[in-house]
Design an enzyme around this catalytic site. Structure first.
Site, mmCIF file in Angstrom:
data_model
loop_
_atom_site.group_PDB
_atom_site.id
_atom_site.type_symbol
_atom_site.label_atom_id
_atom_site.label_comp_id
_atom_site.label_asym_id
_atom_site.label_seq_id
_atom_site.Cartn_x
_atom_site.Cartn_y
_atom_site.Cartn_z
ATOM 1 N N LYS A 103 -2.619 -6.014 0.697
ATOM 2 C CA LYS A 103 -1.201 -6.282 0.853
ATOM 3 C C LYS A 103 -0.706 -7.226 -0.242
ATOM 4 O O LYS A 103 -1.495 -7.983 -0.813
ATOM 5 C CB LYS A 103 -0.927 -6.942 2.220
ATOM 6 C CG LYS A 103 -1.128 -6.050 3.415
ATOM 7 C CD LYS A 103 -0.881 -6.824 4.697
ATOM 8 C CE LYS A 103 -1.035 -5.937 5.921
ATOM 9 N NZ LYS A 103 0.031 -4.932 6.041
ATOM 10 N N ARG A 131 -4.404 2.004 13.682
ATOM 11 C CA ARG A 131 -4.582 3.276 14.371
ATOM 12 C C ARG A 131 -6.059 3.661 14.468
ATOM 13 O O ARG A 131 -6.454 4.413 15.353
ATOM 14 C CB ARG A 131 -3.773 4.369 13.668
ATOM 15 C CG ARG A 131 -4.198 4.668 12.255
ATOM 16 C CD ARG A 131 -3.103 5.361 11.445
ATOM 17 N NE ARG A 131 -2.022 4.433 11.127
ATOM 18 C CZ ARG A 131 -0.906 4.806 10.490
ATOM 19 N NH1 ARG A 131 -0.735 6.057 10.104
ATOM 20 N NH2 ARG A 131 0.039 3.922 10.230
#
Length: 519
Positions: free
Chosen positions: A263, A337
């Site tokens: 990130k 996920r």
């Protein structure tokens, strides 16, 4: 903080000794002949006060009023939303160091929802994080009295809201802790602590246990960090064991660097909030400990860090999930996920009545809904409607988004059964479609709380959402289950003869008194 519910009209409120009296003034306020009514009426007449939500007027040592300080607060229509926003506007008053005991009094009759909103508004406004501060200024407000004209009509809502605030603050506490104070191991310890309460059990599994279960997707996310993963299983048993439980699955990424798909550095500190789904599950169980509803609930938390170690998962890698489906990793920052899909597969063993997962899953949901509503996806219309209604009741709103099969097209890949991302368009929906592949026949809902779990900027911190929504949903489910359960049969004379205890009960049962003529 201690909350009390008390019958208070304006004359009685004026006699309450406290550091701060907050008078909630709605539209159409009708003054009486007491001193507070006169003060409000004069302030409204001179336009020093408006009943518009959040408008307030502070007064000091009002003659005839026992409170040291008085705040007149406009709450609009006096509904739950108006009360919640109005109380939030008075946060500065409630957090004042000199205020240890406060009274919030409704100037007009109050609904149950409005009373609940007042409790939650006070708790939210006065919350102070102190865990990692060396010289912290702790919350000084220790007791709050909620004054209403009729306590009987709002007692249940008051008690429920107090329990919700306990759960919300528990979730906020763990959400706010920095990652080195909220590792997967420490998160598991917090869950173990909940097992001290009646009806709650906790089981914690480590890397070896998870490997035996075949949770390849979960393990793949954790392989780049030195912090060992933890798979947390909480159980609340408030009903018969034959009753199918509701399973809550909370994403527990205690820090998300993005992994190899690193990130940007700006605001990466906020990735400590990536475990707010897990924190909300902990918060719900803390509230269940207070409420003890007749329902069975299972909480599942896959907890780990996502770090860019030399052993870390790489873009292009293929992993095998617990379900046996293979997943191509196109972006290691889509890790939530991956841990959730294995937990959803695990959830099937409980033969659940419904499964709800909660996750700070996608930035796309923030773009779609901002920080007002959580994203809701569901395979079952009844479940979706129940969650939407619970959100409205709790003032913890969500919004349903679609799950059309066409959205799954972007998850196709030449190298595995499914890819873990589907591109930028409809990112929150394709993430939900990915999770749906791992859901069995049971009703399933997914709450994307990326926009609602925390706030940035000057107000940076966890919100505790959607604990309120989930607790209301569980209470409504409990009420429905109780309504559907037939009452136990009364012992007959025949069964009483076989059972001395039953016989005794029948013998003591009073005879019905004949009705008087004409009744």
């Amino acid at each position: 903080m201690n909350f009390d519910l008390k019958t208070l009209g304006l004359p009685e409120a004026a006699a309450e000794k406290c550091d701060l009296l907050v008078l909630l003034v709605p539209d159409g306020f009708k003054p009486g002949t007491d001193v507070l009514s006169a003060v409000v009426a004069q302030a409204l007449k001179n336009a020093d006060l408006s009943t518009k939500v959040g408008q307030n007027l502070s007064l000091y040592q009002v003659p005839g009023v026992a409170a040291r300080r008085v705040a007149l607060l406009g709450v609009g229509a006096g509904d739950a939303r108006g009360v919640r926003l109005g109380v939030q506007a008075a946060a500065g008053l409630l957090r004042a160091v000199s205020v240890k005991r406060a009274v919030l009094c409704f100037a007009s009759p109050a609904s149950a929802d409005a009373v609940a909103a007042a409790v939650q508004g006070v708790a939210q406004a006065s919350y102070v994080y102190t865990t990692t501060k060396s010289k912290a200024e702790a919350r000084t407000l220790s007791r709050v009295i909620i004054g209403v004209a009729d306590t009987a009509a709002v007692t249940q809502a008051f008690e429920h809201s107090v329990a919700v605030t306990v759960g919300v603050e528990f979730a906020r506490e763990w959400g706010n802790r920095p990652a080195n104070y909220a590792t997967p191991t420490l998160l598991a310890d917090a869950a173990k602590g909940l097992a001290q309460h009646t009806g709650i059990q906790c089981k914690v599994m480590g890397p070896t246990d998870v490997a035996k279960l075949g949770m390849g997707a979960f393990m793949a996310v954790a392989q780049g960090t030195q912090e060992p993963l933890r798979f947390i299983e909480l159980r609340y048993t408030g009903a018969a064991k034959t009753q199918a439980p509701i399973v809550l699955v909370g994403k527990g990424i205690t820090f998300d660097s993005g992994g190899i798909s690193l990130k940007p550095g700006a605001e990466m500190d906020e990735m400590k909030f990536d475990m707010c789904g897990a924190a909300s599950v902990l918060g719900v169980f803390r509230a269940l400990a207070e409420l003890q509803p007749t329902i069975n609930v299972v909480g599942l938390i896959p907890a780990c860090e996502n770090m860019p170690d030399g052993r870390a998962l790489k873009p292009g890698d293929v992993v095998t999930s617990m379900s046996g489906q293979t997943i191509e990793i196109l972006n290691t920052d889509a890790e939530g996920r991956l841990v959730l899909c294995d937990a959803l597969t695990y959830a099937a063993r409980f033969k659940p009545a419904a499964v709800v997962d909660i996750a700070t899953l996608t930035g796309a949901c923030v773009i779609a809904l901002g920080g007002v509503r959580s994203g809701l996806f569901a395979t079952d219309d009844a479940l979706a409607q129940a969650l939407l209604a619970a959100g409205e009741s709790a003032q913890d709103l969500c919004w349903r988004l679609p799950l059309d099969d066409d959205y799954a097209e972007g998850l196709k890949t030449n190298f595995a059964d499914v890819a873990n991302v589907g591109g930028r368009p409809a990112g929150s929906i394709t993430a939900a479609k990915f999770l749906q592949r791992f859901v069995g026949e049971f009703p399933w809902a997914h709450l994307d709380i990326a926009g609602t779990a925390w706030k940035g900027g000057a107000a940076k911190g966890a919100t505790g959402r959607p604990v309120g929504l989930l607790v209301h949903y569980l209470l409504q489910a409990s009420a429905r289950a109780e309504a559907d359960t037939p009452p136990p049969k009364a012992p007959t004379a025949k069964t009483a003869a076989k059972n001395p205890v039953a016989k005794s009960a029948v013998a003591r049962e009073p005879r019905a008194t004949p009705a008087a003529p004409g009744k």
